[in-house]
Design a protein around this motif. Structure first.
Motif, PDB file in Angstrom:
ATOM      1  N   TYR A   1       0.853  -1.181   0.000  1.00  0.00           N
ATOM      2  CA  TYR A   1       0.000   0.000   0.000  1.00  0.00           C
ATOM      3  C   TYR A   1       0.895   1.239   0.000  1.00  0.00           C
ATOM      4  O   TYR A   1       2.042   1.202   0.440  1.00  0.00           O
ATOM      5  N   PRO A   2       0.402   2.349  -0.509  1.00  0.00           N
ATOM      6  CA  PRO A   2       1.228   3.564  -0.566  1.00  0.00           C
ATOM      7  C   PRO A   2       1.463   4.134   0.829  1.00  0.00           C
ATOM      8  O   PRO A   2       0.612   4.023   1.720  1.00  0.00           O
ATOM      9  N   LYS A   3       2.594   4.748   1.009  1.00  0.00           N
ATOM     10  CA  LYS A   3       2.910   5.366   2.283  1.00  0.00           C
ATOM     11  C   LYS A   3       2.092   6.649   2.451  1.00  0.00           C
ATOM     12  O   LYS A   3       1.824   7.360   1.487  1.00  0.00           O
ATOM     13  N   TYR A   4       1.701   6.914   3.674  1.00  0.00           N
ATOM     14  CA  TYR A   4       0.952   8.132   3.949  1.00  0.00           C
ATOM     15  C   TYR A   4       1.803   9.348   3.613  1.00  0.00           C
ATOM     16  O   TYR A   4       2.996   9.385   3.886  1.00  0.00           O
ATOM     17  N   GLU A   5       1.144  10.318   3.048  1.00  0.00           N
ATOM     18  CA  GLU A   5       1.838  11.546   2.699  1.00  0.00           C
ATOM     19  C   GLU A   5       2.174  12.334   3.963  1.00  0.00           C
ATOM     20  O   GLU A   5       1.411  12.357   4.929  1.00  0.00           O
ATOM     21  N   SER A   6       3.319  12.977   3.943  1.00  0.00           N
ATOM     22  CA  SER A   6       3.720  13.809   5.068  1.00  0.00           C
ATOM     23  C   SER A   6       2.711  14.943   5.259  1.00  0.00           C
ATOM     24  O   SER A   6       2.244  15.543   4.284  1.00  0.00           O
ATOM     25  N   GLY A   7       2.362  15.214   6.485  1.00  0.00           N
ATOM     26  CA  GLY A   7       1.386  16.252   6.788  1.00  0.00           C
ATOM     27  C   GLY A   7      -0.023  15.731   6.984  1.00  0.00           C
ATOM     28  O   GLY A   7      -0.947  16.531   7.200  1.00  0.00           O
TER      29      GLY A   7
END
Length: 223
Positions: free
Chosen positions: A202-208
């Motif tokens: 799964y994609p990594k959570y975006e910063s922020g």
């Protein structure tokens, strides 16, 4: 005081009344009087007699009381107009773990926020980066890498659940007079480098991603 038997003949009832009406026990009931009534059959013969008092049970109890004429005591409870401090619970760890390494943390918060909106509940949890209340807990603060991030809520059982869910966090509670005091923080810029090799499916959570869970900024007007 002689008992009056319902259904006794009228003559007996009249005799009982004449011999007992002047007794002090009945004289204690000034507000009421005894009423006698006879029920007749179709042939005119007396069938039964009944006696009843015009004093209601509630009045009779009040008359027998020594304080029957006294007014009801006024309540001594006076609600305080001063707001009492509210209790807040928190789990805390370093920002790297809370915001970048713990993969399911964002999902937990997003799902809870969605549930609150669905049920019309007011949000009662926030993320606080470098919370000022850590000054009250030197034994907790000295075990943390900085900057630190705390998940704060007024819901103690849920914070206990999140402690078990996140595992590598510390937990405590405190009282504050206002939400602004409870969520006060020291300004710090939190940035994380994106990993070069990301192998998860799964994609990594975006910063922020955590911005939506930060306390409201009182200096910014609402949209």
């Amino acid at each position: 005081m002689a008992a009056l038997t319902i259904g006794s003949p009228c003559a007996s009832l009249a005799a009982a009344s004449s011999s007992h009406l002047d007794r002090p026990a009945l004289a204690r009931l000034p507000a009421g009087r005894l009423q006698f009534g006879c029920f007749f059959a179709k042939n005119g013969a007396v069938s039964t007699c009944a006696a009843r008092s015009s004093i209601s049970p509630l009045r009779a109890v009040a008359v027998d009381s020594d304080q029957s004429e006294s007014p009801l005591p006024s309540s001594e409870f006076v609600p305080s107009s001063e707001a009492k401090p509210k209790k807040y619970y928190f789990v805390v760890a370093n920002a790297k773990f809370m915001l970048d390494e713990e993969e399911h943390f964002q999902e937990q918060l997003a799902e809870r926020l969605r549930l609150f909106a669905e049920r019309g509940r007011e949000q009662d949890f926030w993320l606080v980066i470098e919370p000022k209340f850590l000054d009250k807990f030197p034994n907790v603060a000295k075990r943390l890498k900085r900057p630190a991030v705390a998940l704060v809520s007024t819901d103690g059982p849920w914070i206990t659940f999140m402690k078990l869910r996140l595992d590598r966090v510390l937990t405590e509670s405190f009282e504050a007079d206002s939400l602004a005091e409870a969520l006060a923080s020291s300004p710090v810029d939190v940035q994380f480098e994106r990993p070069k090799n990301w192998v998860a499916p799964y994609p990594k959570y975006e910063s922020g991603w955590w911005q939506r869970f930060l306390p409201p900024n009182p200096s910014q007007p609402e949209a």
